[in-house]
Design an enzyme around this catalytic site. Structure first.
Site, PDB file in Angstrom:
ATOM      1  NE  ARG A  97      -3.781  -2.295   2.255  1.00 30.81           N
ATOM      2  CZ  ARG A  97      -3.579  -3.535   2.685  1.00 30.81           C
ATOM      3  NH1 ARG A  97      -2.442  -3.881   3.234  1.00 30.81           N
ATOM      4  NH2 ARG A  97      -4.543  -4.431   2.557  1.00 30.81           N
ATOM      5  CG  ASP A 157      -6.809  -4.422   7.795  1.00 34.46           C
ATOM      6  OD1 ASP A 157      -5.851  -4.785   7.114  1.00 34.46           O
ATOM      7  OD2 ASP A 157      -7.388  -3.326   7.631  1.00 34.46           O
ATOM      8  NE  ARG A 160      -9.572  -8.241   3.527  1.00 30.70           N
ATOM      9  CZ  ARG A 160      -8.933  -7.336   2.795  1.00 30.70           C
ATOM     10  NH1 ARG A 160      -7.859  -6.720   3.273  1.00 30.70           N
ATOM     11  NH2 ARG A 160      -9.354  -7.033   1.589  1.00 30.70           N
ATOM     12  CG  HIS A 184      -5.493  -0.667   5.638  1.00 34.66           C
ATOM     13  ND1 HIS A 184      -5.997  -1.935   5.726  1.00 34.66           N
ATOM     14  CD2 HIS A 184      -5.627  -0.306   4.331  1.00 34.66           C
ATOM     15  CE1 HIS A 184      -6.414  -2.320   4.528  1.00 34.66           C
ATOM     16  NE2 HIS A 184      -6.200  -1.349   3.663  1.00 34.66           N
TER      17      HIS A 184
HETATM   18  N1  LIG Z   1      -8.803   1.334   2.638  1.00 37.08           N
HETATM   19  C1  LIG Z   1      -9.065   0.127   2.209  1.00 37.08           C
HETATM   20  O1  LIG Z   1      -9.340  -0.781   3.009  1.00 37.08           O
HETATM   21  C2  LIG Z   1      -8.996  -0.125   0.727  1.00 37.08           C
HETATM   22  C3  LIG Z   1      -9.453  -1.336   0.178  1.00 37.08           C
HETATM   23  C4  LIG Z   1      -9.391  -1.499  -1.201  1.00 37.08           C
HETATM   24  C5  LIG Z   1      -8.856  -0.497  -2.003  1.00 37.08           C
HETATM   25  N2  LIG Z   1      -8.407   0.645  -1.407  1.00 37.08           N
HETATM   26  C6  LIG Z   1      -7.808   1.736  -2.170  1.00 37.08           C
HETATM   27  O2  LIG Z   1      -8.802   2.530  -2.778  1.00 37.08           O
HETATM   28  C7  LIG Z   1      -8.237   3.233  -3.885  1.00 37.08           C
HETATM   29  C8  LIG Z   1      -9.128   3.055  -5.103  1.00 37.08           C
HETATM   30  O3  LIG Z   1      -9.117   1.709  -5.521  1.00 37.08           O
HETATM   31  P1  LIG Z   1      -9.982   1.242  -6.779  1.00 37.08           P
HETATM   32  O4  LIG Z   1      -9.841  -0.226  -6.864  1.00 37.08           O
HETATM   33  O5  LIG Z   1     -11.345   1.867  -6.730  1.00 37.08           O
HETATM   34  O6  LIG Z   1      -9.148   1.961  -7.954  1.00 37.08           O
HETATM   35  P2  LIG Z   1      -9.678   2.323  -9.420  1.00 37.08           P
HETATM   36  O7  LIG Z   1      -8.475   2.531 -10.258  1.00 37.08           O
HETATM   37  O8  LIG Z   1     -10.699   1.331  -9.856  1.00 37.08           O
HETATM   38  O9  LIG Z   1     -10.415   3.724  -9.206  1.00 37.08           O
HETATM   39  C9  LIG Z   1      -9.751   4.911  -8.919  1.00 37.08           C
HETATM   40  C10 LIG Z   1     -10.542   6.057  -9.520  1.00 37.08           C
HETATM   41  O10 LIG Z   1      -9.906   7.279  -9.141  1.00 37.08           O
HETATM   42  C11 LIG Z   1     -10.035   8.161 -10.235  1.00 37.08           C
HETATM   43  N3  LIG Z   1      -9.038   9.239 -10.139  1.00 37.08           N
HETATM   44  C12 LIG Z   1      -7.700   9.164 -10.369  1.00 37.08           C
HETATM   45  N4  LIG Z   1      -7.140  10.376 -10.203  1.00 37.08           N
HETATM   46  C13 LIG Z   1      -8.131  11.225  -9.832  1.00 37.08           C
HETATM   47  C14 LIG Z   1      -8.185  12.606  -9.523  1.00 37.08           C
HETATM   48  N5  LIG Z   1      -7.099  13.370  -9.557  1.00 37.08           N
HETATM   49  N6  LIG Z   1      -9.374  13.148  -9.196  1.00 37.08           N
HETATM   50  C15 LIG Z   1     -10.491  12.379  -9.174  1.00 37.08           C
HETATM   51  N7  LIG Z   1     -10.503  11.071  -9.480  1.00 37.08           N
HETATM   52  C16 LIG Z   1      -9.342  10.493  -9.803  1.00 37.08           C
HETATM   53  C17 LIG Z   1      -9.820   7.273 -11.470  1.00 37.08           C
HETATM   54  O11 LIG Z   1     -10.320   7.869 -12.640  1.00 37.08           O
HETATM   55  C18 LIG Z   1     -10.596   6.015 -11.050  1.00 37.08           C
HETATM   56  O12 LIG Z   1     -11.936   6.058 -11.482  1.00 37.08           O
HETATM   57  C19 LIG Z   1      -6.828   2.628  -4.057  1.00 37.08           C
HETATM   58  O13 LIG Z   1      -5.885   3.485  -3.441  1.00 37.08           O
HETATM   59  C20 LIG Z   1      -6.903   1.323  -3.320  1.00 37.08           C
HETATM   60  O14 LIG Z   1      -5.635   0.874  -2.861  1.00 37.08           O
HETATM   61  C21 LIG Z   1      -8.489   0.844  -0.081  1.00 37.08           C
END
Ligand SMILES: NC(=O)c1ccc[n+]([C@@H]2O[C@H](COP(=O)([O-])OP(=O)(O)OC[C@H]3O[C@@H](n4cnc5c(N)ncnc54)[C@H](O)[C@@H]3O)[C@@H](O)[C@H]2O)c1
Length: 323
Positions: A97, A157, A160, A184
């Site tokens: 991450r 987490d 899970r 995380h």
């Molecule tokens: N916190 C958690 O437990 C957890 C769990 C899963 C994923 N995540 C995180 O969530 C984030 C998103 O994951 P995802 O699978 O949806 O990714 P994704 O690539 O499917 O979606 C990301 C979106 O962000 C948009 N984006 C990019 N730059 C941007 C900007 N400057 N302004 C506005 N929008 C913008 C993209 O166009 C895209 O639609 C990642 O960082 C991932 O690691 C966190």
């Protein structure tokens, strides 16, 4: 009632979602099905994606709840009770991450000040990784009070962990009380000394039920918890259902003023000698956001591990310029 009330009672409850990729769109769908929000605005650098998601979700409305959903811009964050941030680069197979940091920090500098300017009274809920560092960055870049900036942290987490323990012990996951705390990410910490079923610590529970207590099994359960994202990303490229459900649970506790204890990430001050960092501890979440971070009675090993997790995060934050 807390001092900072995020929503204006006289207007429909609005939730803004910034980033409608896998996580953001799944959360939007879960939110729509829940009926908690009257208005959902979708904001994404990829405007066509936000429009497509808005259309698909609008066609869901006749089956669910009257809800206004549209693709908007940052001016639409005005009046939102909560703005959920899921924009940015996601982990690729093999990436940690923390590897996503620099790209997402750049995005944060661009979007967080705009959101805070249009919505100075709302709550920011961060899901983008590395979530603890970006929650801290959101706090600094927005200038909002610490109570109103939180991250999904280890809520996933913890889910899970409870699921895997529930499978092992053969009881409902909702009857297993156990938390993952700290980062995380790879340095997260299982709070074994507090884990319980029906108020009995796990070794006591096993003794009372005539079951073996197997520390190696418990360690495997923790490792599967900690490494779950890697295993899922290897197989399907992303994780989104469970985190979206976690974001919904946080949203529900805020909008319904539920005082739920959730392992969300927020500003930690004066805890086991740790200050000025965001990470997860069991926290009471209410309408004002963070009501109280609970003080835990951890054992010595857990405290040392938590300090290590904090040190990892501190090092990462030091690499960021948040001025
Ligand atoms: N916190 C958690 O437990 C957890 C769990 C899963 C994923 N995540 C995180 O969530 C984030 C998103 O994951 P995802 O699978 O949806 O990714 P994704 O690539 O499917 O979606 C990301 C979106 O962000 C948009 N984006 C990019 N730059 C941007 C900007 N400057 N302004 C506005 N929008 C913008 C993209 O166009 C895209 O639609 C990642 O960082 C991932 O690691 C966190």
């Amino acid at each position: 009632v807390p001092e900072s009330i995020p929503q204006d009672e006289s207007r429909p409850v609005r939730v803004a979602i910034v980033g409608v990729g896998d996580v953001g769109s799944t959360f939007a769908y879960a939110l729509l099905l829940s009926g908690l929000a009257a208005e959902i605005v979708l904001i994404d650098a990829n405007r066509a994606k936000a429009e497509g998601e808005a259309m698909d979700l609008n066609h869901t409305v006749p089956f669910t709840h009257p809800t206004r959903i549209w693709a908007g811009d940052y001016t639409d964050c005005a009046g939102a009770a909560i703005t959920v941030l899921t924009a940015g680069a996601k982990q690729k197979p093999g990436q940690s991450r923390l590897d996503c940091l620099q790209a997402n920090a750049r995005i944060w500098r661009e979007i967080v000040p705009q959101i805070a300017r249009h919505n100075p009274r709302g709550i920011l809920l961060v899901a983008t990784n590395p979530v603890d560092v970006l929650t801290y960055a959101a706090l600094k870049l927005s200038g909002l009070p610490a109570a109103r900036v939180l991250g999904s942290g280890t809520i996933l987490d913890t889910a899970r962990f409870r699921f895997l323990l529930s499978q092992h012990f053969g009881v409902d996951a909702r009857s297993v009380h156990a938390y993952i705390i700290g980062e995380h990410g790879d340095s997260e910490v299982p709070a074994w000394s507090l884990a319980n079923i029906a108020g009995m610590h796990l070794p006591d529970y096993c003794r009372a039920q005539g079951l073996p207590y197997e520390p190696e099994q418990m360690q495997k359960i923790f490792e599967s918890t900690r490494d779950a994202a890697y295993h899922i990303i290897e197989r399907k490229g992303a994780t989104y259902y469970a985190v979206a459900a976690g974001l919904l649970r946080i949203t529900q506790s805020i909008l319904r003023h539920q005082n739920t204890v959730l392992s969300v990430s927020s500003l930690i001050e004066d805890y086991c000698g740790i200050s000025d960092l965001c990470f997860s501890l069991p926290t009471v979440v209410d309408r004002g956001g963070i009501q109280r971070v609970l003080r835990l009675e951890l054992d010595k090993t857990e405290t040392a591990k938590l300090r290590h997790s904090a040190a990892v995060l501190r090092e990462t934050i030091a690499a960021l310029d948040l001025s």
